[in-house]
Design an enzyme around this catalytic site. Structure first.
Site, PDB file in Angstrom:
ATOM      1  CE  LYS A  15       4.692   5.138   7.151  1.00  0.00           C
ATOM      2  NZ  LYS A  15       4.166   5.430   5.781  1.00  0.00           N
ATOM      3  CG  ASN A  21      -0.322   3.282  -0.274  1.00  0.00           C
ATOM      4  OD1 ASN A  21      -1.173   3.388  -1.150  1.00  0.00           O
ATOM      5  ND2 ASN A  21      -0.622   2.878   0.958  1.00  0.00           N
ATOM      6  CB  CYS A  32       4.505   2.083   4.109  1.00  0.00           C
ATOM      7  SG  CYS A  32       5.200   2.374   2.466  1.00  0.00           S
ATOM      8  CG  ASN A  83      -0.181   5.904   7.749  1.00  0.00           C
ATOM      9  OD1 ASN A  83      -0.927   4.941   7.712  1.00  0.00           O
ATOM     10  ND2 ASN A  83       0.635   6.227   6.755  1.00  0.00           N
ATOM     11  CD  GLU A 125       3.515   8.523   4.766  1.00  0.00           C
ATOM     12  OE1 GLU A 125       3.223   8.060   5.869  1.00  0.00           O
ATOM     13  OE2 GLU A 125       4.097   7.865   3.882  1.00  0.00           O
ATOM     14  CD  GLU A 142       1.196   3.628   4.050  1.00  0.00           C
ATOM     15  OE1 GLU A 142       1.662   3.348   2.917  1.00  0.00           O
ATOM     16  OE2 GLU A 142       1.736   4.448   4.823  1.00  0.00           O
TER      17      GLU A 142
END
Ligand code: CDT
Length: 310
Positions: free
Chosen positions: A123, A193, A168, A106, A142, A46
């Site tokens: 994501k 991550n 993730c 993302n 995020e 990621e």
């Protein structure tokens, strides 16, 4: 046998000050190593091109645009695409995407052996928070910098199989794998991550986090009879440590390769996609065994609602 040799290209830390060019040189070194080891597909983490920037608070949201790509391939990444095409290797990697109409995601892409982007995933499960939180030992912003993905969980028929992607935090949610499982997925590619310590519960350290990583990925693989390749960005980024533990898991849920370091490290495994057939035709033959009349709450309700106290 439908063989797909996959290389999980774990990456060590990327510092805030590292240039895109320096990072892409590392990705190319991993690609070259993968070529030497006979890989068909290289999977990177990621947000592979930058440090995990959602740990940094920008009061002015626009300042964070320095971490985003507005073209893929773009000026910095073209060399990576060129090298992959020269080698005839497919690849998948994550990056921060800014669209031409100003949306931020993302994102990860799946690039075939000719250098063509055949799949894009944005994501869906964004962890963390949108505002600075002084109660946390570190920020995880995020929800400030990204919008939830708008593409669902598609799969693609490519490389001789049916492949999908997740990013993730998605790997902790069974819905992620099941939506792809219902499309016959045979290999799920995941970059991550993951901070080594829970910012709201210091006792939850790297051992527990590695356990949850394995637990989530192995369960997703087994319950959907699919290969899963989960790839970390690991180690210490500007004083913030992240777990490694990249994994390749077979359709039985067993680990066939696992990273030993927290640096740039390649795990290579020849995956037989036909091994997905047994689970898909027996215990996880969805068409025979699923009872969708009892699953409505999964899509009609978000939060848990316990029964009232007596
Ligand atoms: N990048 C990412 O999604 N990391 C999360 C951290 C969760 S704690 C806010 C993860 O699920 O690993």
């Amino acid at each position: 046998m439908r063989m797909l040799t996959v290389a999980a290209a774990q990456m060590g830390p990327i510092q805030k000050a590292d240039s895109r060019a320096a990072v892409i040189a590392r990705m190319i070194a991993l690609l070259d190593e993968a070529k030497g080891k006979g890989a068909d597909l290289v999977v990177y983490p990621e947000l592979a091109l930058t440090t995990f920037f959602p740990r940094w608070y920008h009061e002015d949201r626009g300042e964070a645009d320095i971490w985003f790509e507005d073209a893929m391939p773009g000026p910095a990444t073209q060399v990576l695409f060129d090298r992959a095409r020269e080698h005839g290797i497919a690849m998948s990697f994550g990056y921060a995407e800014k669209t031409s109409d100003g949306h931020h995601f993302n994102t990860s892409v799946l690039v075939d052996k000719t250098g063509v982007i055949v799949g894009k995933y944005r994501k869906i499960h964004l962890p963390g928070h949108a505002e600075y939180d002084p109660e946390r030992t570190h920020q995880h912003l995020e929800k400030r910098y990204f919008e939830p993905g708008d593409l669902g969980f598609p799969v693609w028929r490519t490389l001789g199989g049916v492949l999908g992607m997740a990013i993730c935090n998605d790997r902790r949610w069974p819905e992620t794998y099941r939506v792809m499982g219902l499309q016959g997925v045979e290999m799920v590619l995941i970059g991550y991550n993951t901070p080594s310590v829970n910012s709201q519960r210091g006792a939850e350290g790297p051992e527990k986090r590695l356990f949850h990583n394995r637990l989530s990925v192995q369960a997703g693989a087994y319950q959907n009879a699919t290969w899963v390749v989960a790839v970390a960005k690991a180690g210490d980024e500007d004083g913030h440590h992240m777990i490694g533990g990249s994994l390749i898991v077979d359709p039985n849920g067993e680990i066939v390769a696992e990273a030993k370091t927290e640096g740039d490290e390649l795990l290579v495994h020849a995956c037989n996609l036909d091994e997905t057939a047994f689970g898909k035709s027996t215990i996880f033959d969805f068409a025979r065994h699923r009872r969708i009349e009892h699953y409505g709450i999964i899509t009609s309700q978000t939060g848990a609602v316990p029964p009232p106290e007596a």
